[in-house]
Write an enzyme that holds these catalytic residues in place. Structure first.
Site, PDB file in Angstrom:
ATOM      1  N   LYS A   1      41.463 -43.230  29.976  1.00 15.16           N
ATOM      2  CA  LYS A   1      42.444 -44.260  30.339  1.00 15.16           C
ATOM      3  C   LYS A   1      43.816 -43.892  29.770  1.00 15.16           C
ATOM      4  O   LYS A   1      44.811 -43.900  30.467  1.00 15.16           O
ATOM      5  CB  LYS A   1      41.966 -45.610  29.797  1.00 15.16           C
ATOM      6  CG  LYS A   1      42.884 -46.753  30.105  1.00 15.16           C
ATOM      7  CD  LYS A   1      42.304 -48.084  29.658  1.00 15.16           C
ATOM      8  CE  LYS A   1      43.377 -49.160  29.758  1.00 15.16           C
ATOM      9  NZ  LYS A   1      42.921 -50.466  29.308  1.00 15.16           N
TER      10      LYS A   1
ATOM     11  N   GLU B   1      38.972 -36.521  21.266  1.00 12.25           N
ATOM     12  CA  GLU B   1      37.740 -35.868  21.716  1.00 12.25           C
ATOM     13  C   GLU B   1      37.900 -35.334  23.131  1.00 12.25           C
ATOM     14  O   GLU B   1      37.557 -34.190  23.437  1.00 12.25           O
ATOM     15  CB  GLU B   1      36.564 -36.867  21.689  1.00 12.25           C
ATOM     16  CG  GLU B   1      36.137 -37.313  20.313  1.00 12.25           C
ATOM     17  CD  GLU B   1      36.884 -38.554  19.825  1.00 12.25           C
ATOM     18  OE1 GLU B   1      38.007 -38.820  20.321  1.00 12.25           O
ATOM     19  OE2 GLU B   1      36.345 -39.242  18.941  1.00 12.25           O
TER      20      GLU B   1
ATOM     21  N   GLY C   1      38.590 -50.179  28.894  1.00 16.71           N
ATOM     22  CA  GLY C   1      37.746 -48.976  28.965  1.00 16.71           C
ATOM     23  C   GLY C   1      36.277 -49.310  29.173  1.00 16.71           C
ATOM     24  O   GLY C   1      35.595 -48.719  30.010  1.00 16.71           O
ATOM     25  N   ARG C   2      35.778 -50.304  28.426  1.00 13.52           N
ATOM     26  CA  ARG C   2      34.349 -50.634  28.519  1.00 13.52           C
ATOM     27  C   ARG C   2      34.024 -51.470  29.750  1.00 13.52           C
ATOM     28  O   ARG C   2      32.867 -51.834  29.965  1.00 13.52           O
ATOM     29  CB  ARG C   2      33.895 -51.341  27.237  1.00 13.52           C
ATOM     30  CG  ARG C   2      34.734 -52.544  26.845  1.00 13.52           C
ATOM     31  CD  ARG C   2      34.441 -52.992  25.426  1.00 13.52           C
ATOM     32  NE  ARG C   2      35.293 -54.095  24.984  1.00 13.52           N
ATOM     33  CZ  ARG C   2      36.502 -53.946  24.449  1.00 13.52           C
ATOM     34  NH1 ARG C   2      37.026 -52.734  24.313  1.00 13.52           N
ATOM     35  NH2 ARG C   2      37.194 -54.980  24.055  1.00 13.52           N
TER      36      ARG C   2
ATOM     37  N   GLU D   1      32.113 -53.685  21.047  1.00 14.94           N
ATOM     38  CA  GLU D   1      33.557 -53.460  21.008  1.00 14.94           C
ATOM     39  C   GLU D   1      34.262 -54.745  21.473  1.00 14.94           C
ATOM     40  O   GLU D   1      35.373 -55.036  21.049  1.00 14.94           O
ATOM     41  CB  GLU D   1      33.950 -52.263  21.893  1.00 14.94           C
ATOM     42  CG  GLU D   1      35.287 -51.664  21.508  1.00 14.94           C
ATOM     43  CD  GLU D   1      35.561 -50.300  22.136  1.00 14.94           C
ATOM     44  OE1 GLU D   1      35.703 -49.311  21.414  1.00 14.94           O
ATOM     45  OE2 GLU D   1      35.639 -50.242  23.389  1.00 14.94           O
TER      46      GLU D   1
ATOM     47  N   LYS E   1      40.815 -43.373  13.397  1.00 18.37           N
ATOM     48  CA  LYS E   1      41.510 -42.342  14.188  1.00 18.37           C
ATOM     49  C   LYS E   1      42.743 -41.859  13.432  1.00 18.37           C
ATOM     50  O   LYS E   1      43.018 -40.660  13.357  1.00 18.37           O
ATOM     51  CB  LYS E   1      41.978 -42.909  15.538  1.00 18.37           C
ATOM     52  CG  LYS E   1      40.890 -43.195  16.540  1.00 18.37           C
ATOM     53  CD  LYS E   1      41.544 -43.594  17.874  1.00 18.37           C
ATOM     54  CE  LYS E   1      40.567 -44.223  18.836  1.00 18.37           C
ATOM     55  NZ  LYS E   1      41.175 -44.775  20.037  1.00 18.37           N
TER      56      LYS E   1
END
Ligand code: F6P
Length: 547
Positions: free
Chosen positions: A212, A218, A274-275, A360, A511
Site C-alpha cells: 500500500k 521487508e 491493509g488488512r 491489528e 520499525k
C-alpha cells in the site's frame, strides 16, 4: 466530527451494568442445564443468512442475555457507526480517513461519494484493468522478456499485502490454474526469498510487488533481491523489469522510483486498510490464479454479507451477534482468546489471516477520543484446521483451566469427495462442540469401569462455549462471505469499545528502532551504542559472531 458522540462511558451504560449482574446467573447454571430446560434450544439459537448457517446455541446465553447485548449495541451507537462507515465518513479519525472496504465489492453502477468522487466507478475501472491483465497472463498472451509465457507468479508483500493473497490462494486453490505456480514472499529473512525462487526460471516468472505504502522494509528488500535475481537470470538487460514486474500500491511516485513503469501499476486508495485489502488490487495474484469470473464471485460474496450487516435487524444480524458474543466472553467471562477452527483444509491459512484482521484492528488501549479504555479490548485470535488441532492443543481447550470460546467452520460438501472422509470430518466438528459443551461427568466415567484413581483425569467439565458456522461448499463467494463476516464482527466489537479499529500505530515503534539499529549492525567500524544495556550487549554479541 462525523462520529456519533456516545452518551456515557462504556462501563456506565445501563446495559453494561445489567450485563454484569446478569452474568452471575451463569455461575448457577451450565450449558447442559440450559439445553435440558429448553428442548428447542438447538434450533432456536440459529441463524441462516447470506448463505451461511450459524448455530450459536452452545453459548452461555438466555433470551435476557441477547436482549441486554442488543441494548448494549444500541446504547453504544452501533447503528450510527455502521451507517457512517457505509456513507464513507472519516471514521478512521487518527488518520482522518474513510473506511470503505465495502466499496471494493459494491456492484458497478452504484455510487459511494468520497470528496465529491464516486469511488465505486474507480474501483471498477481498476477491476477491469486487473481482469484484462489476468487474462493476458493466463492465456499466455503476455510474454516475458525472452518471449516465454509466464508460468510463475510471485507476490511480494507483507501483512495485509501478503496474508490476504496467500490465504485466498490456499482457500481457492481448487479453482486455480493448475498449470501455473503461485508463491508468496513476505519475510525479510532471505530464506523466504531463496526457497520461493530456487527452482524457478526467471524467464517465466512475474513478480507482483504489493505494498500500500511502497515503503515497507521487508517488501522493498525482497523486491530489490527479486530484481537482482531476475536480471542475473536474464543477462542483465534492464528492460526485462517491465515484463516481469508489476506493482500494486497507492503510491505511484514510489513505484516509479523503484523502476516499475506506472503503466504496470494497479492502484487502490487510502480508504482501504491493509488488512481489509484482499479484495482490492492486492488480490491481483488471486485473480490470476482463479480467473476474473471467480474473482467477481468472491466480491459478490463479500457484498452479500455487507448488505446483510447493513440491513438486517441486530437480533438476526450474524456479524453483530458474533461480535456481541465476543464482547460477552471477553469482558464478562474474562476470556483472553478466541479459537478459529476451520474443518476445511483449504482454509488452513484462515486463522493466520484473521489474526491480522482482528488483532491489528482491535488491539487498542485508548478510545476514539484518546482516553485510556477501562475494559479489555481485542481478544487473541488463533487456530489451526481440524482435525489436526484435535491431536495437538484441544486437550487444553477441553480440560485446561482456561476459558476459550471456539468458532468451528465447516461445509456440507467437500470439494474433494473421497470415500467416507467428509462424514468423518464433519462427525468430528459436531462431536468436538458437543464434548466442549456437555463434557462427561464422574458418574459417566465411572460407569465405564474406570478405576477411581483415574476418575479426576478422565472427567470433562464441559460448559465450554462454541459457535458452528456451516456453508454448502467452499466457493469464491463463500470465502467472501466468511471474510466479510469477520470484518464486520471486528467492527461491531470495536464500536462497542469505542476504539478506532482502523489505525495501527502500534506497529511503528519497532520499525523506527530497527532503522536505528541497522547501521549499527552493518558499520565496519565499532559503533557508539547508546541503547539500554541489554540492546547494546546484543548488538555487540551479534557483530562479534556474525562473521
Ligand atoms: O506493519 C503493519 C502494516 O502497516 C500493516 O498494516 C500492513 O498491512 C503491512 O504493514 C504492509 O504494509 P504495506 O502494504 O504498506 O507494505
Amino acid at each position: 466530527m462525523p462520529m456519533t458522540s456516545l452518551s456515557s462511558p462504556l462501563i456506565e451504560r445501563t446495559s453494561w451494568k445489567k450485563l454484569l449482574i446478569h452474568r452471575k446467573i451463569f455461575d448457577q447454571t451450565n450449558l447442559k442445564e440450559l439445553f435440558h430446560q429448553d428442548p428447542e434450544r438447538g434450533t432456536k439459537w440459529t441463524l441462516q443468512s447470506a448463505g451461511l448457517f450459524l448455530d450459536y446455541s452452545k453459548n452461555h446465553l438466555t433470551e435476557e442475555t441477547i436482549k441486554l447485548l442488543l441494548s448494549l449495541a444500541d446504547e453504544s451507537g452501533l447503528r450510527d457507526r455502521i451507517d457512517e462507515m457505509f456513507r464513507g465518513e472519516r471514521i478512521n479519525t487518527s488518520e482522518n480517513r474513510s473506511v470503505l472496504h465495502v466499496a471494493l465489492r459494491t456492484p458497478k453502477g452504484e455510487k459511494i461519494m468520497v470528496d465529491g468522487e464516486d469511488v465505486v466507478a474507480q474501483v471498477h475501472a481498476v477491476l477491469e484493468r486487473m481482469a484484462r491483465f489476468s487474462h493476458s497472463i493466463r492465456s499466455g498472451e503476455w510474454r516475458g522478456h525472452s518471449g516465454k509465457p509466464i508460468k510463475n507468479i510471485i507476490n511480494i508483500g507483507i501483512g495485509g499485502s501478503d496474508l490476504g493473497p496467500v490465504m485466498a490462494y490456499e482457500a481457492l486453490r481448487h479453482y486455480s490454474d493448475r498449470f501455473m505456480t503461485f508463491r508468496f514472499i513476505s519475510n525479510v529473512d532471505a530464506t523466504d526469498f531463496v526457497e520461493a525462487t530456487r527452482d524457478l526460471d526467471p524467464a517465466e516468472t512475474l513478480f507482483i510487488v504489493a505494498s500500500k505504502t511502497f515503503g515497507t522494509l521487508e517488501t522493498l528488500t525482497n523486491a530489490h533481491s527479486a530484481r537482482d535475481w531476475l536480471l542475473q537470470g536474464l543477462g542483465g538487460d534492464q528492460r526485462a523489469v517491465a515484463k516481469h514486474f508489476v506493482a500494486v500500491s497507492t503510491n505511484a511516485p514510489k513505484v516509479a522510483a523503484f523502476g516499475i513503469d506506472t503503466a504496470n501499476m494497479f492502484g487502490f486508495w487510502d480508504w482501504v486498510g491493509g488488512r481489509y485489502s484482499m479484495d482490492s488490487a492486492i488480490g491481483l495474484s488471486t485473480m490470476i490464479a482463479i480467473g476474473a469470473d471467480h474473482f467477481y464471485q468472491l466480491l459478490a460474496g463479500f457484498h452479500e454479507m455487507d448488505e446483510h450487516f447493513k440491513n438486517a435487524p441486530f437480533e438476526a444480524n450474524m456479524p453483530v451477534l458474533l461480535g456481541l458474543l465476543s464482547i460477552w466472553y471477553n469482558n464478562f467471562f474474562g476470556a483472553q482468546t478466541v479459537a478459529i477452527l476451520p474443518y476445511e483444509q483449504y482454509l488452513k491459512r484462515f486463522p493466520a489471516y484473521l489474526q491480522q484482521l482482528t488483532m491489528e484492528s482491535n488491539g487498542k488501549h485508548v478510545t476514539l477520543h484518546g482516553e485510556e479504555v477501562t475494559v479489555n479490548t481485542g481478544p487473541i485470535y488463533w487456530g489451526e484446521p481440524g482435525t489436526n488441532g484435535q491431536h495437538s492443543f484441544y486437550q487444553l481447550i477441553h480440560q485446561g483451566t482456561r476459558f476459550i470460546p471456539c468458532d468451528f467452520i465447516a461445509f456440507y460438501k467437500s470439494l474433494n469427495p473421497l470415500g467416507t472422509h467428509h462424514d468423518l470430518l464433519l462427525s468430528n466438528v459436531f462431536a468436538q462442540a458437543q464434548a466442549l459443551a456437555f463434557g462427561k461427568t464422574a458418574q459417566e466415567v465411572q460407569a465405564e469401569g474406570t478405576p477411581t484413581s483415574l476418575l479426576p483425569h478422565r472427567v470433562f467439565k464441559g460448559n465450554r462455549p462454541s459457535n458452528i458456522l456451516l456453508a454448502d461448499v467452499l466457493t469464491p463467494s463463500t470465502l467472501g462471505k466468511l471474510v466479510a463476516l469477520y470484518e464486520h464482527n471486528v467492527f461491531t466489537q470495536g464500536a462497542i469499545w469505542g476504539i478506532n479499529s482502523f489505525d495501527q500505530w502500534g506497529v511503528e515503534l519497532g520499525k523506527v528502532l530497527a532503522q536505528k539499529i541497522i547501521p549499527q549492525l552493518q558499520s565496519s567500524s565499532e559503533p557508539m551504542l547508546n541503547h539500554d544495556s541489554s540492546t547494546n550487549h546484543l548488538i555487540s554479541l551479534y557483530r562479534k559472531n556474525k562473521i
